[in-house]
Structures are given as C-alpha cells and as structure tokens.
Write a protein that holds these residues in place. Sequence first.
Motif, PDB file in Angstrom:
ATOM      1  N   TRP A  79       5.725  -0.153 -16.250  1.00  0.00           N
ATOM      2  CA  TRP A  79       4.730   0.336 -15.887  1.00  0.00           C
ATOM      3  C   TRP A  79       4.645   1.127 -16.149  1.00  0.00           C
ATOM      4  CZ3 TRP A  79      -0.077  -2.981 -14.894  1.00  0.00           C
ATOM      5  CH2 TRP A  79       1.280  -4.378 -14.980  1.00  0.00           C
ATOM      6  N   LEU A  85       2.566   1.413  -8.118  1.00  0.00           N
ATOM      7  CA  LEU A  85       3.981   1.100  -7.041  1.00  0.00           C
ATOM      8  C   LEU A  85       3.894   1.194  -5.941  1.00  0.00           C
ATOM      9  CD1 LEU A  85       6.283   0.476 -10.580  1.00  0.00           C
ATOM     10  CD2 LEU A  85       4.052  -0.494 -10.558  1.00  0.00           C
ATOM     11  N   ASP A 106       0.461  -2.174  -4.673  1.00  0.00           N
ATOM     12  CA  ASP A 106       0.362  -2.083  -6.183  1.00  0.00           C
ATOM     13  C   ASP A 106      -1.027  -1.731  -6.898  1.00  0.00           C
ATOM     14  OD1 ASP A 106       2.749  -2.646  -6.381  1.00  0.00           O
ATOM     15  OD2 ASP A 106       2.630  -5.201  -6.081  1.00  0.00           O
ATOM     16  N   VAL A 110      -1.355  -4.921 -11.424  1.00  0.00           N
ATOM     17  CA  VAL A 110       0.540  -4.519 -11.512  1.00  0.00           C
ATOM     18  C   VAL A 110       0.569  -6.276 -10.692  1.00  0.00           C
ATOM     19  CG1 VAL A 110       2.177  -3.751 -10.221  1.00  0.00           C
ATOM     20  CG2 VAL A 110       1.442  -2.182 -11.193  1.00  0.00           C
ATOM     21  N   CYS A 120       8.969  -6.442 -11.905  1.00  0.00           N
ATOM     22  CA  CYS A 120       9.092  -4.629 -12.161  1.00  0.00           C
ATOM     23  C   CYS A 120      10.667  -4.644 -12.347  1.00  0.00           C
ATOM     24  CB  CYS A 120       7.670  -4.138 -11.230  1.00  0.00           C
ATOM     25  SG  CYS A 120       7.678  -2.488 -11.403  1.00  0.00           S
ATOM     26  N   GLN A 123       8.535   2.432 -14.035  1.00  0.00           N
ATOM     27  CA  GLN A 123       7.984   3.265 -14.597  1.00  0.00           C
ATOM     28  C   GLN A 123       8.680   4.200 -15.589  1.00  0.00           C
ATOM     29  OE1 GLN A 123       5.692   5.508 -11.318  1.00  0.00           O
ATOM     30  NE2 GLN A 123       4.126   4.400 -11.378  1.00  0.00           N
TER      31      GLN A 123
END
Length: 454
Positions: A79, A85, A106, A110, A120, A123
């Motif tokens: 992401w 997150l 989130d 997400v 996930c 980032q």
Amino acid sequence: MSYDNAGKSIAQLAVLLQSGQLDARALAEETLAAIGAYDDQTIFTRLTPERAMIEAGIAANRIRNGRSRGMLDGIPIAWKDLFDLKGITTTAGSVVLANEPPAARDAAVVAALAQAGMVCVGQVNMSEFAFSGLGLNPHYGTPRNPRSRDEARIPGGSSSGSAVAVAAGLVPVAIGTDTGGSIRIPAAFNGIVGYKSTWGRYQMDGVFPLSKTLDSLGPLCRTVQDAIWVDAAMRGLTQPSVRRAPLAGQHFVVPETVFFDDAEDGVIVAFEAALETLVKAGAIIRRQKFPVIDDIFELMRSHGPLVVAEAYALHQQRLTGPQALQMDHRVVERTRKGEAISLPQYIEILERRKQMIAQFSAQIAPNEFILTPTLPHVAPPTAPLHADDELFVKTNGKTLRNTSIGNFLNWCGVSIPCGVGNANMPIGLLVSGLAGSDDALLGLSLAVEDAIIA
C-alpha cells in the motif's frame, strides 16, 4: 535477490494457491524475505510482517478447507503510504507526520481487500505528500527504477514505491493514488500496468488527500486482468462486472493537441507501432485536434492549477510554521504558489472545468475511447534531478502534462506497456475513457493488452 515467485501475476499465483501447490504462509514468508534481501531498501517505508503472517495463515486455512474467498485469497499486496493501516502511522512520504498517532482502523479500501483475502506486507515509498510526478523523496530515499541498466533512473511518482515493488517482482500488486498521473506515470516508466479510476469509484475514507477534487485510486500490477480483479474487490464485489470487449469495430480517437509536443522519437515510434497493431486487429482510429485541451493549460497559466490551490488549503498551517523546514523545499515552493490563487479564481476554475468536461465529451462519440502516449519521454536519470531544482521543475511539468489532462477532464485510464525507447526504457500506451466508463475501459484494455503484448 530472485525467488521462486518473483514477477508472477495475481493470476499465476492464484492458480498455485487455489490448487494447493503453494501455501499462502510460504508465499508471505518468501515475499517478506525477498523484500528484506532486495538491494534497494528505499522501496518500502515499513513492513507489516506480523499482520502478513496472520492474514496468510487464515487464508491458507480457508483454501485448505474449501472456503476460498476467490482469486485474491492469499495474494500479497503493498500500500502506498497514504492509506491508513491499523496500528501504523500514515506519513504520506513526509517526516513531519512521523510522530502522529497510528491509524485507529484500516482505510476503507484496505479493509475491502483484506475482506477479499489479500495479505498486507507493508507500505511503500512515495513523493512527499504525493506532490510530484518524478518520485524523488529526500527523506526516505528515491527508489531506483528496476528497468534502468545504464544509470539510476527515476521511478516516477507519486506512487513510486508502488510501481517499483511490482516491477521488481516483490509483490504482484500495489495500490496507488492518482491526482495528476501518479499511477499511470510510474506504471509507464517501470513497464507495468496502471489503472486510474474515475473520481469517486472507491471509498476514500482513510486515504490522506492531496486534492479532493482530483484524487482517484487504482492498482499497479502486471496485467489488466489483475487490475480487474482488484478493482472489483476494492468496491466490495465478490466478482468483477467487467466483460471483455473485442477490438474489431471499436472506435478510438487520438487527440493531436498537446500530447505529442516535444515527445521523444522513441515514444512516437512505439505509439504509432501500437496503433498499427490495433488497426490490424480491426480497431477504427481517427485523429482530431481538441482546442479545449489548450484551454486547460491556458486556464492554469491565468488562474493557477486546481491541485495547487487545494494542496495549499490542506497544508497552509504547515507552510507557515516550523514544519516547512522539515519538508522537501521543492514541495514547499510548489504548494506555496496556491496562496496566490484567490477564492473567486478557485471557484471559476471549478466552473470552467465543468464546462470543459462537457465540451470535450460532446466532441467524441459515446462509444469512443482515447489513445495517447502515457508520457512524452522515458524515465530520465535521477542524479541530475536531485542536483538541479530548475531541471526538476521543468521535468516534473513535462512528466505530469499528458496524464493531468485526464485528471482535469475526469477520465479513467489504463497505462499498458507498448515497447521501449531511449536507453531501452519502457513506454506506455494510455487508453482513456470518459467519466464512468471504467468497466467498458477495463474490458477493452484486455483486448488492447492482448494485441500489443502478443
């Protein structure tokens, strides 16, 4: 570092996961290990190994017990550092937000992809506050374009880490944002697929903004089919609503205004070769000048860019306080230009934009789509842009030029690799559609991709 599943698409990984040939936990472990061992450590700003292994374990159990949630179950995803997150601070590529409280939940998209079973892994890096098309970041480093062989070249921005993570084979998909080209630019520079949705297609809760009038979202991935699956899940659908469209008899228009100005020879050659391929497949392509596109840039020269006005409103307090000294001075200088845009000018920009959207839409047929080069040049070397502010500003403007037209006119668009140019660097073909034509665009892009990457 190479690993067994490097560079695989979502479709390829899904076959392995759903058939039991690959365990989602093993894939997550392999992905995290590959990221940690990769020779460019500027791509990810933070990893989420604990979350990844929990999500992968749950996905593996579902698949093993015959309760798979579909093609995305167990697939790793990264992401852009604009998406909240849970439990992590969203820094938007800036150190000034590093001490902000972690996200309480989130972001909506997400959560939607987590619900679809995606894993996930962390980032990824970006231009500070998403305010550059080049991808340079003085705080967290600038990811190297993995397609560059002669010297370090820019990744494109602002979704720099998203594109590089996919192009380097570390993850099959990463999610970015696009305000002036921030998905399509890095996708084209890195030789991958990037889909920018029509504004408003997805929920924006938990996404740090740049321009609420222009911000849109979308995936960067290896194929159009991958983008279609992710798009559906981002909207909470259990399966895509997109239907593949044939090229034969499909109408396209090539705007001759602005898009080709000062374009590199290699870009023109690759673009024209792609058009020839589409015509051989039965597509009907015409060319037309659109003075309204010139009018967009004249409006920006007289009133200022819409994105600058809204970015200044968002960051005004930071720009007048000590935090400005912690920001990239090029971001500060560009954002401060919004101070000169008056409220009447801002309102007039919004009104003129509505008129221009209607004007362009009236000049093409309802079933026509737009074909342009994604960018007028390939990814340039990074070092000169770090060293020369004047060159940075000039290159940033040229890089954002083609794609920003689509944002202003609220087009949706898919950038598809269509060859290479200078220094053997990738070139993108941009297929765009009027607002709300996303499903038709994606279905048509499947056929375009098949034709030009055959």
